[in-house]
Design a protein around this motif. Structure first.
Motif: not given
Length: 392
Positions: A73, A292-293, A295-297, A340
């Protein structure tokens, strides 16, 4: 939305005048924007409440932030650096005391500065201001820019670095006026021996405020107020985050005073924010976009980071390099393109900072959280408690 929807009563005693002893030991309320849950108290692995020795529930503290994030993250920080922008001088001939608030240097070689003065009615073009007893640090007013704004030319002949060093030595931490103008009732004895209650300012600016009002990772000078949500991060907490595999990205937005201006219009679409200079470099883009790619925050630390990243994010959801200015005003409803999660403070009523937090967390959920904060003694303002808004 309307301005009046962000009005609430903030008791004076809940405005934080001083920071917590350790940066990361303030309270932290956690908002889960999808499930609409608000957490104030710690629980164990089974969800059972943890209690203090006296049986009272343990409030979540900012140092527990690490428990909500995983390896990979990314936290996005604003590494702007606050300079000692508030000076006091005297006007030539009258010796009237004048507050001069430095905004930014306009011309290095000519020693020109954009400033605010108070009381402004006493300061006209051609006036000279003296800032030290020796009379060596002198400035001349050469232009009026706004009702309180002036352009000063400092009449100080020396190398620029020495000039800046000696100018800053005369300044103090630019704490918000809601701190330095705070008043409380005090008993005094008058000349007749009678005791009476008077209202007095009770918060001096202290030498340690220059350190307290500065994020530990501050690097690029140019801010006249701190990106306050970053003040909660301690070196120990950031080291623990690093060990856990949490990554950091740094952008720069030089925080100006626009967030403290009163909003004068009920219709928020008609309010115009002051412009602030910002920079997003390739290194930050690479770190954020890779996460982001994967799928981390992505957690934005403060409203200034949200403003900067929403200015620099592309339509593809990727952060782009940026070198320029932004006057973005974020209020609900708003569709965020990058972060996010968000770390923020508890802000004053009717402020653009509150509106930005409501846009991110959802108006109803954030305002419900504010009521809980008021009911449970949370502290408001830049030295106050924190809020974490998560995406679950």
């Amino acid at each position: 939305m309307k301005l009046s929807q962000f009005k609430f009563r903030l008791p004076e005693e809940q405005i934080a005048l001083y920071p917590t002893y350790n940066r990361d030991e303030c309270r932290m309320m956690v908002l889960h924007r999808k499930s609409k849950r608000i957490d104030m108290f710690r629980t164990d692995d089974k969800g059972q409440p943890l209690t203090n020795d006296d049986g009272t529930p343990q409030f979540i503290e900012f140092r527990h932030l690490i428990d909500y994030f995983d390896e990979g993250d990314v936290f996005v920080f604003n590494d702007t650096k606050v300079f000692p922008a508030r000076l006091y001088g005297t006007k030539e001939k009258t010796d009237a005391k004048i507050e001069v608030f430095l905004l930014r240097e306009l011309n290095e070689s000519l020693r020109l500065w954009d400033v605010l003065v108070e009381p402004a009615r006493k300061i006209r073009i051609g006036n000279k201001l003296f800032f030290d007893d020796s009379g060596t640090m002198v400035a001349e007013v050469i232009d009026n820019t706004t009702s309180r704004g002036r352009t000063l030319r400092f009449l100080y002949d020396c190398p620029h670095e020495k000039f800046k060093r000696e100018l800053y030595a005369l300044g103090s931490a630019p704490l918000p006026h809601y701190i330095i103008d705070h008043e409380s009732d005090k008993e005094v004895v008058d000349e007749t021996g009678k005791t009476k209650i008077v209202r007095v300012k009770d918060r001096p600016v202290l030498p340690e405020d220059m350190e307290d009002f500065q994020c530990i990772y501050a690097k690029n000078e140019g801010a006249v107020t701190a990106p306050a949500s970053g003040l909660h991060f301690s070196r120990e907490l950031m080291k623990r985050m690093e060990i856990k595999g949490i990554e950091f990205a740094f952008i720069t937005l030089h925080c100006a005073l626009g967030a403290f201006h009163n909003i004068e219009v009920e219709d928020l679409t008609k309010h115009k924010m002051d412009s602030e200079q910002m920079f997003v470099e390739k290194e930050a883009c690479d770190t954020v976009n890779a996460a982001k790619l994967a799928n981390k925050r992505i957690c934005a630390v403060g409203t200034s980071v949200v403003k900067a990243t929403e200015t620099a994010v592309g339509t593809d959801g990727q952060l782009k390099e940026y070198d320029g200015w932004t006057n973005k005003f974020i209020f609900p409803p708003y569709d965020f393109g990058l972060a996010d999660c968000m770390v923020c403070n508890f802000y004053h009523p009717l402020s653009s900072l509150l509106m930005s937090a409501c846009a991110f967390g959802g108006y109803e959920l954030v305002m419900e959280a504010y009521q809980k904060a008021l009911d449970n003694g949370y502290r408001f303002g830049c030295y106050g408690d924190a809020m974490l808004i998560t995406n679950d």
